[in-house]
Motif scaffolding. Structure first.
Motif, mmCIF file in Angstrom:
data_model
loop_
_atom_site.group_PDB
_atom_site.id
_atom_site.type_symbol
_atom_site.label_atom_id
_atom_site.label_comp_id
_atom_site.label_asym_id
_atom_site.label_seq_id
_atom_site.Cartn_x
_atom_site.Cartn_y
_atom_site.Cartn_z
ATOM 1 N N TYR A 1 62.412 34.492 52.207
ATOM 2 C CA TYR A 1 62.252 35.237 53.451
ATOM 3 C C TYR A 1 60.754 35.283 53.724
ATOM 4 N N SER A 2 60.303 34.435 54.630
ATOM 5 C CA SER A 2 58.868 34.202 54.800
ATOM 6 C C SER A 2 58.269 35.033 55.922
ATOM 7 N N ILE A 3 57.139 35.659 55.618
ATOM 8 C CA ILE A 3 56.313 36.345 56.613
ATOM 9 C C ILE A 3 54.925 35.723 56.524
ATOM 10 N N GLY A 4 54.561 34.927 57.530
ATOM 11 C CA GLY A 4 53.285 34.210 57.491
ATOM 12 C C GLY A 4 53.499 32.708 57.455
ATOM 13 N N LYS A 5 52.783 31.990 58.301
ATOM 14 C CA LYS A 5 52.986 30.541 58.436
ATOM 15 C C LYS A 5 52.513 29.762 57.207
ATOM 16 N N LYS A 6 51.444 30.200 56.581
ATOM 17 C CA LYS A 6 50.880 29.437 55.467
ATOM 18 C C LYS A 6 51.841 29.373 54.281
ATOM 19 N N GLY A 7 52.457 30.501 53.943
ATOM 20 C CA GLY A 7 53.426 30.501 52.852
ATOM 21 C C GLY A 7 54.662 29.706 53.207
ATOM 22 N N ARG A 8 55.128 29.863 54.445
ATOM 23 C CA ARG A 8 56.305 29.119 54.896
ATOM 24 C C ARG A 8 56.071 27.613 54.801
ATOM 25 N N ASP A 9 54.931 27.148 55.311
ATOM 26 C CA ASP A 9 54.653 25.713 55.310
ATOM 27 C C ASP A 9 54.521 25.158 53.898
ATOM 28 N N ALA A 10 53.812 25.892 53.034
ATOM 29 C CA ALA A 10 53.599 25.412 51.670
ATOM 30 C C ALA A 10 54.910 25.344 50.887
ATOM 31 N N LEU A 11 55.734 26.376 50.993
ATOM 32 C CA LEU A 11 56.998 26.400 50.259
ATOM 33 C C LEU A 11 58.003 25.423 50.856
ATOM 34 N N SER A 12 57.952 25.235 52.154
ATOM 35 C CA SER A 12 58.839 24.265 52.796
ATOM 36 C C SER A 12 58.508 22.853 52.322
ATOM 37 N N ARG A 13 57.225 22.533 52.209
ATOM 38 C CA ARG A 13 56.822 21.220 51.685
ATOM 39 C C ARG A 13 57.245 21.046 50.242
ATOM 40 N N GLY A 14 57.308 22.153 49.509
ATOM 41 C CA GLY A 14 57.710 22.097 48.109
ATOM 42 C C GLY A 14 59.213 22.034 47.905
ATOM 43 N N GLY A 15 59.977 22.043 48.998
ATOM 44 C CA GLY A 15 61.422 21.912 48.883
ATOM 45 C C GLY A 15 62.168 23.223 48.705
ATOM 46 N N TYR A 16 61.510 24.346 48.950
ATOM 47 C CA TYR A 16 62.176 25.650 48.815
ATOM 48 C C TYR A 16 63.010 25.942 50.062
ATOM 49 N N HIS A 17 64.061 26.720 49.867
ATOM 50 C CA HIS A 17 64.997 27.023 50.942
ATOM 51 C C HIS A 17 64.504 28.228 51.744
ATOM 52 N N ILE A 18 64.068 27.991 52.974
ATOM 53 C CA ILE A 18 63.604 29.061 53.845
ATOM 54 C C ILE A 18 64.791 29.532 54.678
ATOM 55 N N VAL A 19 65.307 30.709 54.391
ATOM 56 C CA VAL A 19 66.490 31.194 55.099
ATOM 57 C C VAL A 19 66.120 32.076 56.297
ATOM 58 N N TRP A 20 64.884 32.594 56.308
ATOM 59 C CA TRP A 20 64.449 33.481 57.383
ATOM 60 C C TRP A 20 62.940 33.484 57.429
ATOM 61 N N GLU A 21 62.380 33.511 58.627
ATOM 62 C CA GLU A 21 60.922 33.600 58.743
ATOM 63 C C GLU A 21 60.541 34.285 60.047
ATOM 64 N N ASN A 22 59.485 35.069 59.963
ATOM 65 C CA ASN A 22 58.946 35.757 61.130
ATOM 66 C C ASN A 22 57.439 35.899 60.920
ATOM 67 N N SER A 23 56.689 35.029 61.578
ATOM 68 C CA SER A 23 55.243 34.994 61.374
ATOM 69 C C SER A 23 54.502 36.022 62.217
ATOM 70 N N GLU A 24 55.199 36.593 63.196
ATOM 71 C CA GLU A 24 54.528 37.544 64.086
ATOM 72 C C GLU A 24 54.334 38.910 63.425
ATOM 73 N N ILE A 25 55.185 39.236 62.456
ATOM 74 C CA ILE A 25 55.126 40.567 61.831
ATOM 75 C C ILE A 25 53.753 40.835 61.223
ATOM 76 N N ILE A 26 53.170 39.811 60.588
ATOM 77 C CA ILE A 26 51.932 40.021 59.836
ATOM 78 C C ILE A 26 50.744 40.261 60.762
ATOM 79 N N GLU A 27 50.866 39.910 62.051
ATOM 80 C CA GLU A 27 49.754 40.124 62.979
ATOM 81 C C GLU A 27 49.515 41.615 63.221
ATOM 82 N N GLU A 28 50.598 42.370 63.341
ATOM 83 C CA GLU A 28 50.493 43.815 63.559
ATOM 84 C C GLU A 28 51.705 44.484 62.916
ATOM 85 N N PRO A 29 51.669 44.709 61.601
ATOM 86 C CA PRO A 29 52.845 45.250 60.895
ATOM 87 C C PRO A 29 53.267 46.615 61.433
#
Length: 294
Positions: free
Chosen positions: A112-140
């Motif tokens: 469950y990814s919050i933030g583009k950098k973690g999502r991109d890195a783990l996606s390249r590594g073959g991890y299963h991204i089931v949910w992501e929302n990069s906007e949350i981290i801008e203003e939690p």
């Protein structure tokens, strides 16, 4: 040896980069002050909720509840909090390493990814991204944490996941940021066993041995308490992650500015040497030409 023109061009390029890093450092410093204040304000509630739940569990050993028992599924949900932007030193890579170099099996992880950098890195590594929302981290916001908590608890109750973890960066102070992997569900008491030779125990340990009664009952109490506990931990992690990100970026830009200053000094020295060498060569040629004419 590089020509004077090449040295001058490279020096100008580094000076332009230095102006950018200085500006980014100033922006990060301003953002850090706001994020640090917000993290410090929420820390009291964050710590109090954690201590309250741990205190309840310490005084109610043997309680049976769905949030205290591992789920039937082998799947493990991991909330990964990183940033949307780079240039923050090892901030993002340290969180990714917690996942990729940890003890959690890759095939069992739902990210469950919050933030583009973690999502991109783990996606390249073959991890299963089931949910992501990069906007949350801008203003939690607490509402965002509540929504994610509700989604995870529903998946846990439905047996889709058996454990829930939280990977974020703990903000200790302006220069110290610690990547952490915390287990959220099933909830476990974090109490240490009393040390040997303590006799009857301290007053605090005696208090912990007093049984706790619930009204109306323990299951309803935990049904209300645990979701708030999970939400508060997620929100606290988001706020601390923002402060850590800006602190890490401020340090990275400060180091980059200092390195640029050193490179400019070296290039200035090289330019002066090249210029002196050029002048010396011209003088030598003029003198040699004058002697040849005479």
């Amino acid at each position: 040896m590089a020509s004077m023109r090449d040295i001058k061009r490279r020096k100008g390029s580094i000076q332009s980069t230095q102006q950018i890093t200085k500006a980014m450092k100033l922006v990060s410093t301003v953002k850090l002050q706001r994020a640090k204040q917000r993290a410090e304000q929420s820390k009291t509630y964050f710590d109090c909720m954690y201590e309250t739940v741990n205190s309840v569990l310490k005084k109610t050993s043997g309680m049976q509840h769905r949030y205290l028992q591992p789920g039937n599924s082998t799947k493990k949900a991991v909330i990964v909090i990183t940033s949307n932007r780079g240039l923050a030193g090892g901030y993002n890579s340290n969180i990714v390493k917690l996942i990729t170099r940890g003890n959690l099996p890759k095939e069992d992880l739902d990210i469950y990814s919050i933030g583009k950098k973690g999502r991109d890195a783990l996606s390249r590594g073959g991890y299963h991204i089931v949910w992501e929302n990069s906007e949350i981290i801008e203003e939690p916001a607490y509402a965002d944490a509540m929504q994610l908590s509700k989604k995870l608890l529903e998946a846990f109750a439905a047996g889709e996941i058996g454990e829930i973890y939280l990977a974020y960066t703990y903000f200790k102070n302006t220069v110290v940021h610690i990547p952490k992997l915390m287990k959220l569900l099933p909830v476990e008491a974090g109490a240490d066993e009393p040390a040997e030779g303590m006799g009857e125990g301290t007053n605090e340990e005696k208090k912990l041995s007093i049984p706790m009664n619930f009204e109306p009952n323990d299951e309803e109490a935990l049904d209300l308490l645990i979701p708030k506990y999970i939400t508060s931990l997620i929100y606290g992690a988001l706020v601390e992650a923002v402060a850590s990100e800006n602190g890490a970026r401020m340090q990275a830009m400060d180091s980059a500015t200092s390195n640029a200053e050193e490179m400019i000094s070296k290039l200035t020295l090289q330019y002066n040497r090249a210029r002196q060498g050029s002048i010396t060569q011209e003088l030598t040629e003029i003198i040699a030409g004058a002697e040849a004419i005479s």
